[in-house]
Every structure is written in C-alpha cells, then in structure tokens.
Design a protein around this motif. Structure first.
Motif, PDB file in Angstrom:
ATOM      1  N   VAL A 431       0.828  -1.267  -0.041  1.00 54.35           N
ATOM      2  CA  VAL A 431       0.069   0.055   0.005  1.00 54.35           C
ATOM      3  C   VAL A 431       0.980   1.048  -0.078  1.00 54.35           C
ATOM      4  CG1 VAL A 431      -1.639   1.221   1.274  1.00 54.35           C
ATOM      5  CG2 VAL A 431      -1.693  -1.242   0.981  1.00 54.35           C
ATOM      6  N   ASP A 432       0.776   1.991  -0.988  1.00 53.58           N
ATOM      7  CA  ASP A 432       1.616   3.055  -1.104  1.00 53.58           C
ATOM      8  C   ASP A 432       1.043   4.358  -0.345  1.00 53.58           C
ATOM      9  OD1 ASP A 432       3.371   2.060  -3.140  1.00 53.58           O
ATOM     10  OD2 ASP A 432       2.213   2.541  -4.744  1.00 53.58           O
ATOM     11  N   ASP A 433      -0.148   4.449  -0.078  1.00 56.33           N
ATOM     12  CA  ASP A 433      -1.000   5.351   0.810  1.00 56.33           C
ATOM     13  C   ASP A 433      -2.111   4.911   1.350  1.00 56.33           C
ATOM     14  OD1 ASP A 433      -1.936   7.697   1.859  1.00 56.33           O
ATOM     15  OD2 ASP A 433      -2.406   8.881  -0.058  1.00 56.33           O
ATOM     16  N   ARG A 434      -2.932   4.488   0.442  1.00 56.76           N
ATOM     17  CA  ARG A 434      -4.350   3.870   0.901  1.00 56.76           C
ATOM     18  C   ARG A 434      -4.897   3.026  -0.343  1.00 56.76           C
ATOM     19  NH1 ARG A 434      -9.468   7.684   1.587  1.00 56.76           N
ATOM     20  NH2 ARG A 434      -8.262   8.217   3.616  1.00 56.76           N
ATOM     21  N   MET A 435      -5.454   1.999  -0.048  1.00 59.81           N
ATOM     22  CA  MET A 435      -6.141   1.037  -0.794  1.00 59.81           C
ATOM     23  C   MET A 435      -7.485   0.552  -0.561  1.00 59.81           C
ATOM     24  SD  MET A 435      -4.244  -2.726  -2.168  1.00 59.81           S
ATOM     25  CE  MET A 435      -2.805  -1.781  -2.821  1.00 59.81           C
ATOM     26  N   GLN A 436      -8.422   0.392  -1.454  1.00 59.25           N
ATOM     27  CA  GLN A 436      -9.636  -0.016  -1.049  1.00 59.25           C
ATOM     28  C   GLN A 436      -9.510  -1.464  -0.505  1.00 59.25           C
ATOM     29  OE1 GLN A 436     -12.278  -2.317  -2.028  1.00 59.25           O
ATOM     30  NE2 GLN A 436     -13.544  -1.033  -0.657  1.00 59.25           N
ATOM     31  N   PHE A 437     -10.243  -1.855   0.675  1.00 53.33           N
ATOM     32  CA  PHE A 437      -9.982  -3.220   0.993  1.00 53.33           C
ATOM     33  C   PHE A 437     -10.271  -4.345   0.165  1.00 53.33           C
ATOM     34  CE2 PHE A 437     -11.564  -6.651   4.066  1.00 53.33           C
ATOM     35  CZ  PHE A 437     -10.390  -6.904   4.605  1.00 53.33           C
ATOM     36  N   ASP A 438     -11.080  -4.136  -0.535  1.00 45.93           N
ATOM     37  CA  ASP A 438     -11.508  -5.553  -1.449  1.00 45.93           C
ATOM     38  C   ASP A 438     -10.366  -5.619  -2.469  1.00 45.93           C
ATOM     39  OD1 ASP A 438     -13.782  -6.156  -0.489  1.00 45.93           O
ATOM     40  OD2 ASP A 438     -15.041  -4.897  -1.667  1.00 45.93           O
ATOM     41  N   GLU A 439      -9.789  -4.412  -3.039  1.00 41.76           N
ATOM     42  CA  GLU A 439      -8.399  -4.447  -3.823  1.00 41.76           C
ATOM     43  C   GLU A 439      -7.207  -5.136  -2.994  1.00 41.76           C
ATOM     44  OE1 GLU A 439      -5.621  -1.410  -6.468  1.00 41.76           O
ATOM     45  OE2 GLU A 439      -7.456  -0.703  -5.187  1.00 41.76           O
ATOM     46  N   PHE A 440      -7.273  -4.647  -1.888  1.00 43.05           N
ATOM     47  CA  PHE A 440      -6.110  -5.287  -1.017  1.00 43.05           C
ATOM     48  C   PHE A 440      -6.089  -6.847  -0.906  1.00 43.05           C
ATOM     49  CE2 PHE A 440      -4.646  -6.786   3.100  1.00 43.05           C
ATOM     50  CZ  PHE A 440      -3.333  -6.247   3.109  1.00 43.05           C
ATOM     51  N   LEU A 487      -4.579  -0.108  10.820  1.00 41.61           N
ATOM     52  CA  LEU A 487      -4.222  -0.281   9.414  1.00 41.61           C
ATOM     53  C   LEU A 487      -5.636  -0.066   8.354  1.00 41.61           C
ATOM     54  CD1 LEU A 487      -1.608  -2.978   9.612  1.00 41.61           C
ATOM     55  CD2 LEU A 487      -1.115  -0.619   9.592  1.00 41.61           C
ATOM     56  N   VAL A 488      -6.574  -0.053   8.967  1.00 40.92           N
ATOM     57  CA  VAL A 488      -7.966  -0.017   8.088  1.00 40.92           C
ATOM     58  C   VAL A 488      -8.809   1.115   8.795  1.00 40.92           C
ATOM     59  CG1 VAL A 488     -10.069  -0.932   7.609  1.00 40.92           C
ATOM     60  CG2 VAL A 488      -8.046  -2.222   7.171  1.00 40.92           C
ATOM     61  N   ARG A 489      -9.420   1.934   7.712  1.00 40.33           N
ATOM     62  CA  ARG A 489     -10.286   2.871   8.055  1.00 40.33           C
ATOM     63  C   ARG A 489     -11.631   2.606   7.399  1.00 40.33           C
ATOM     64  NH1 ARG A 489      -8.601   9.334   7.669  1.00 40.33           N
ATOM     65  NH2 ARG A 489      -7.329   8.436   9.205  1.00 40.33           N
ATOM     66  N   ARG A 490     -12.510   2.681   8.150  1.00 40.08           N
ATOM     67  CA  ARG A 490     -13.989   2.187   7.781  1.00 40.08           C
ATOM     68  C   ARG A 490     -14.777   3.794   7.372  1.00 40.08           C
ATOM     69  NH1 ARG A 490     -15.274  -2.311  11.902  1.00 40.08           N
ATOM     70  NH2 ARG A 490     -14.937  -4.076  10.961  1.00 40.08           N
ATOM     71  N   LEU A 491     -15.233   3.987   6.249  1.00 40.50           N
ATOM     72  CA  LEU A 491     -15.893   5.060   5.917  1.00 40.50           C
ATOM     73  C   LEU A 491     -17.171   4.825   5.887  1.00 40.50           C
ATOM     74  CD1 LEU A 491     -13.640   6.530   2.877  1.00 40.50           C
ATOM     75  CD2 LEU A 491     -13.524   6.983   5.307  1.00 40.50           C
ATOM     76  N   SER A 492     -17.608   3.412   5.666  1.00 30.94           N
ATOM     77  CA  SER A 492     -19.174   3.237   5.827  1.00 30.94           C
ATOM     78  C   SER A 492     -19.161   1.562   5.956  1.00 30.94           C
ATOM     79  CB  SER A 492     -19.763   3.695   4.501  1.00 30.94           C
ATOM     80  OG  SER A 492     -19.488   2.949   3.324  1.00 30.94           O
ATOM     81  N   ASP A 493     -20.345   1.057   6.065  1.00 29.87           N
ATOM     82  CA  ASP A 493     -20.417  -0.316   6.190  1.00 29.87           C
ATOM     83  C   ASP A 493     -19.980  -1.173   4.956  1.00 29.87           C
ATOM     84  OD1 ASP A 493     -21.531  -0.102   8.734  1.00 29.87           O
ATOM     85  OD2 ASP A 493     -23.475  -0.344   8.017  1.00 29.87           O
ATOM     86  N   CYS A 495     -17.370   0.207   2.621  1.00 27.44           N
ATOM     87  CA  CYS A 495     -16.467   0.742   2.283  1.00 27.44           C
ATOM     88  C   CYS A 495     -15.375   1.338   3.199  1.00 27.44           C
ATOM     89  CB  CYS A 495     -16.662   2.409   1.471  1.00 27.44           C
ATOM     90  SG  CYS A 495     -15.323   3.125   0.743  1.00 27.44           S
ATOM     91  N   SER A 496     -14.222   0.297   3.046  1.00 26.92           N
ATOM     92  CA  SER A 496     -13.307   0.558   3.986  1.00 26.92           C
ATOM     93  C   SER A 496     -11.805   0.528   2.997  1.00 26.92           C
ATOM     94  CB  SER A 496     -13.054  -0.895   4.919  1.00 26.92           C
ATOM     95  OG  SER A 496     -14.263  -1.005   5.778  1.00 26.92           O
ATOM     96  N   PHE A 497     -10.768   1.334   3.764  1.00 26.04           N
ATOM     97  CA  PHE A 497      -9.631   1.588   3.004  1.00 26.04           C
ATOM     98  C   PHE A 497      -8.484   1.208   4.006  1.00 26.04           C
ATOM     99  CE2 PHE A 497     -11.936   4.496   0.775  1.00 26.04           C
ATOM    100  CZ  PHE A 497     -11.899   4.384  -0.444  1.00 26.04           C
ATOM    101  N   VAL A 498      -7.539   0.359   3.237  1.00 26.40           N
ATOM    102  CA  VAL A 498      -6.384   0.040   3.788  1.00 26.40           C
ATOM    103  C   VAL A 498      -5.154   0.971   3.962  1.00 26.40           C
ATOM    104  CG1 VAL A 498      -4.483  -1.677   4.164  1.00 26.40           C
ATOM    105  CG2 VAL A 498      -6.627  -2.545   3.478  1.00 26.40           C
ATOM    106  N   GLU A 499      -4.903   1.478   4.899  1.00 22.54           N
ATOM    107  CA  GLU A 499      -3.912   2.785   4.971  1.00 22.54           C
ATOM    108  C   GLU A 499      -2.449   2.409   5.574  1.00 22.54           C
ATOM    109  OE1 GLU A 499      -6.087   5.651   7.273  1.00 22.54           O
ATOM    110  OE2 GLU A 499      -7.058   6.451   5.755  1.00 22.54           O
TER     111      GLU A 499
END
Length: 508
Positions: A431-440, A487-493, A495-499
């Motif tokens: 992860v360079d900056d952030r990556m959508q959890f499903d993409e991770f 390492l993960v931020r949840r924006l909604s149920d 949508c989550s991003f790995v940071e």
C-alpha cells in the motif's frame, strides 16, 4: 549440459531450487548472509559480474562476537566494589585465559576506546540485548549481532578445539547467497543494490561506531568465496521480492525498523519461490494457493480448508523430486540410449550428465552390467526422496512458521493463519498510501496466492468446498484485525480503506 555442483553425491533438489535452500537457515539468517555478500560487493551491488561468478570475502569479526557471546563474567566483574583499574585487570586476565587460542589478538585497544570499565560493560550489554537469539543454546560463534552497519556483519564460524576458525554451513547454508543472486537477476536489482548500500552501510552511524569500537580492526576471511548455484536466469518471484524491498525502503521509517519487514518479505517470497518451483517441476500449472484462516475462537470451514491447503503444499516438493528424476525418461536422449547397442551403459551416462550420478567408477555399487536405466531411476528416486526429507522437505514448515504465516493456535493441525507482524509487512509492502479493502484482498491473492475472502475463493465455492458465508466471515475477521492494528479506516459499512501508516516516501 547441467553445471557440476560440488559437495553433493547427486544433484536433484539443486536443479529445481538451487544450491542451496536450507530449513535451518531461517529467513533472518538468510538476510544476514545476504548483507555480508552485499557489503563485500558494495562497489557494484546487485549487479551481475562482467565475467565469471559472483564472489565475496566475508568478515569474521571474532573479537566482536567473543566480547558479546563468549564473555560471561563481565557483569560479575562490573559489580565488584574494586577500582576501575582492578576491574580492567581482572577482566583481561579472565578473557585472555579463555580466549588464548582464538584470533583475538591484543585487546588492550579497549582501554583507549572506553573511559571506564562500566562504559565498556554497558556497550557489551546494549549490543548483546539487540542480537539475534542471544538466549539460545547455539554456540557463541553462531550468534549474530543486529546488522547496525557494515562492521556488524560476519559469517557463521565453527571454532575448533585448537582455536582455529573455519566457515560453517549450518546457519549460513548458502540461502543468503541465492537471495543475492535472485535480486541480482531481478529487473530493478541494481536500483535496489544502490539503495541498500546507501541506507544500511553508513560506517558513521552511531550504533555501527559502537560495534567498531568493540571490534577494533576488521577481521576478514583469508580468501574469496564463490556464491551458490541458482538454476533460473529469471523468475517472476525475483522481481516480486525486489519490488517489495524497494517499496519497504521507500517508506518513512528508520532503516533498522525496515529491516524487520525486509526479513519477513524475504521469507515469504523465498517460501513462495520454493512452492512455485516445486509445482512447476511436478507439472502443476495452477498458481500456488495459500488458503488463510484469520484466527477466530469459533471452528470454521475455512480452518479445515486452510489445514488441507497447508498439507497439500507440504507435499509439493516431494512430488517435484520424483517428477524431476523420472522426467529423464521423456527425453529423446533416453530413447536413443534405450535403443543403442549398450542401453544400460548409455542410460547410466545420461543419468550422470543430468544428476551427477551414478559415479563413473561404480564405487557406490549402484551400477553393474545388469543395471538397467529403469533400475537406476528407481534407485535415484529413493535416494533423492530420502535426502530431501532431511532438510529441503522441512523448508515449508520451518519458514512458514518463522515468517508468521502458519500456526497451530486453537487447532491440532497446522494451517495458514497469518499473524499481525506478517499482515503489517504486507500492508507496508503493498500500500503506497491507501487501498480499497477489496482491492487489497485481490492484490494479496495475485502477489502471494493468499486466499481470504469470498471474491478470491471463487474456485472453492464453485467446487462446493466451502460456502460464501464462511469466506465472508473470514474476510470480516481480517478487516477487524486490521482495524485493531490501525491499518484500516472504515468510511461506511460497505467501504473500507487499508492505510499505510508510513506513507511519505523517502527522497531517493
């Protein structure tokens, strides 16, 4: 014609994976051996030699390791209520007595480096506490200080009864040499070599200066060594490993912290190289799969599948051995040998050119006038499988446990269950900056064969090995783990991003 490999009775494992991978040389030891080779070649790091083979001259640093790991009475003398001069005198007498036969030489330089005996003892304590396996029962000459800089690198040694030191291949078994060759053959190898030298080999770094103060003048081996044999000129895993290391070194973290992730990344990629080469040799074209359970208290279907995945991969290398030996039957040369006037002799000659066996003079009793080619193949398969199980066959179990990929926690069976340290290394690498959890999840499937969620486990559901709900729960367990690690931020149920917490890239 395959190249001859020294020090082996026959060559089978070596032509699949190289000479050599070794189960007792765990990933951190492979990286230490690699760094010693890199230091010796730091003028042209990770660049193929213009002619001949890669060579290096390892450091020995016998004084340093004697002071750290063969110096049990320093704390006792430090605690005595005597003058500083008496402490130096008493310690020198004891140390000289115990190390008289070693290549330590005159240790009086320590008095010029440290103001007091207490300063000297504190320096030893600090470096000893940062070393690898300091509390293990390994002999003192096979213990290693943390690689704070070029002066902290040295080879594994065996010390004889007469004090003579010789290179040992138990813990520096050439896996680090293969790691060096792999990165040399990666597309971005030269770029990585320059960056490693810049970041790791600063002789003026404070901790390296402390190491040098204890060691004094550098002690090196008396001759150059040639690195081992790697059968693949290129391999996708070489590039994956190289790019992972470049990514880790680009993060905004101290290089000593980055080393921990470099070691984990090396171990994971070396393990995958081992499995990928085994699959290819066995004729299995499907990619390597590591079905991973994210540990929970409840027994799940994913746990059972993960254990089965582990056992399947455990047996891969043994199948590769049999396939490698028996593949000689599929060649035109074998057909010609079988149809020649002397089929037994010609078959033996072909086997010898492929596997360095049987011996030409038949000294091991393997060949007589009545020994057919099929008999030779059977004999070699039996010998190769027996030897393989001693060390090569243990690599999957030893390395997967060492990098935190496998576990027996809450289970009687070993299965793939990545721990927090490995998950953090994956995030830092990918992860360079952030990556959508499903993409991770998709990326760790593509890069490392790790199957966690339902989208990546489509084949498993299609074959009715597991239902979607079990894999979805496994996916949610990983998300919760990464949230707990920050390492993960949840924006909604949905949508989550790995940071990556180390997002700012270091200027290069």
């Amino acid at each position: 014609m395959r190249p001859a490999i020294k020090d082996v009775d026959f060559a089978v494992d070596e032509h699949i994976w190289g000479h050599r991978l070794y189960d007792e040389q765990l990933p951190h030891m492979a990286v230490l051996e690699f760094l010693g080779i890199l230091a010796s070649n730091r003028i042209s790091p990770l660049r193929p030699p213009s002619a001949g083979e890669v060579t290096y001259r390892p450091q020995r640093q016998i004084r340093l390791r004697s002071l750290l790991f063969n110096n049990p009475y320093i704390e006792t003398i430090r605690a005595r209520e005597v003058s500083d001069e008496d402490k130096w005198r008493q310690w020198t007498e004891r140390f000289t007595e115990d190390c008289a036969k070693l290549e330590n030489g005159d240790m009086s330089y320590l008095r010029n480096v440290f103001n007091t005996f207490d300063d000297f003892a504190k320096a030893v304590e600090l470096l000893r506490s940062s070393s690898f396996e300091a509390r293990s029962n390994k002999r003192w000459s096979s213990k290693f200080v943390f690689p704070f800089g070029p002066d902290a690198l040295y080879e594994d040694l065996r010390i004889g009864a007469d004090g003579a030191a010789s290179n040992d291949r138990r813990f520096f078994a050439r896996t680090g040499e293969l790691l060096y060759l792999m990165l040399t053959r990666a597309e971005n190898g030269a770029k990585l070599g320059d960056l490693l030298v810049e970041r790791l080999f600063d002789r003026k770094a404070p901790m390296n200066r402390l190491v040098r103060a204890l060691q004094g003048e550098t002690q090196t081996s008396g001759s150059d060594k040639t690195v081992g044999y790697l059968p693949h000129a290129t391999h996708p895993r070489f590039d994956r490993l190289c790019d992972d290391w470049l990514a880790i070194l680009s993060r905004d973290m101290p290089v000593y912290d980055a080393l921990e992730h470099l070691m984990a990344s090396a171990g994971l990629n070396l393990l995958l190289y081992f499995l990928e080469c085994g699959k290819a040799q066995a004729g299995d074209v499907d990619p390597v799969e590591l079905i991973c359970e994210i540990v929970s208290r409840e027994r799940t279907k994913v746990r059972a599948l993960s254990g089965e995945s582990y056992q399947f991969n455990q047996g891969l290398s043994l199948r590769a051995i049999r396939a490698s030996v028996e593949s000689v039957r599929l060649t035109d040369e074998w057909t010609k040998a079988s149809e020649s006037d002397e089929p037994n002799a010609q078959s033996a000659a072909l086997m010898r050119s492929w596997f360095q066996w049987p011996p030409e003079n038949g000294s091991d009793g393997s060949v007589t006038g009545d020994t057919t080619g099929d008999m030779l193949i059977k004999s070699l398969v039996d010998m190769a499988e027996s030897r393989h199980e001693q060390h090569f066959g243990k690599i999957h179990a030893a390395w997967s446990r060492a990098v935190g990929l496998s576990s027996r926690r809450l289970s009687r069976r070993t299965r793939y269950a990545p721990n927090d340290k490995l998950l953090k290394t994956l995030v830092i690498s990918m992860v360079d900056d952030r990556m959508q959890f499903d993409e991770f999840l998709s990326e760790i499937r593509n890069r490392y064969g790790m199957i966690i969620g339902d989208a990546e486990g489509g084949r498993l559901m299609k074959e009715k090995l597991v239902d979607q709900e079990a894999l979805s729960d496994n996916r949610e367990n990983l998300e919760a783990r990464l949230v707990g690690l920050g390492l993960v931020r949840r924006l909604s149920d949905s949508c989550s991003f790995v940071e990556n917490p180390f997002t700012f890239e270091v200027a290069q």
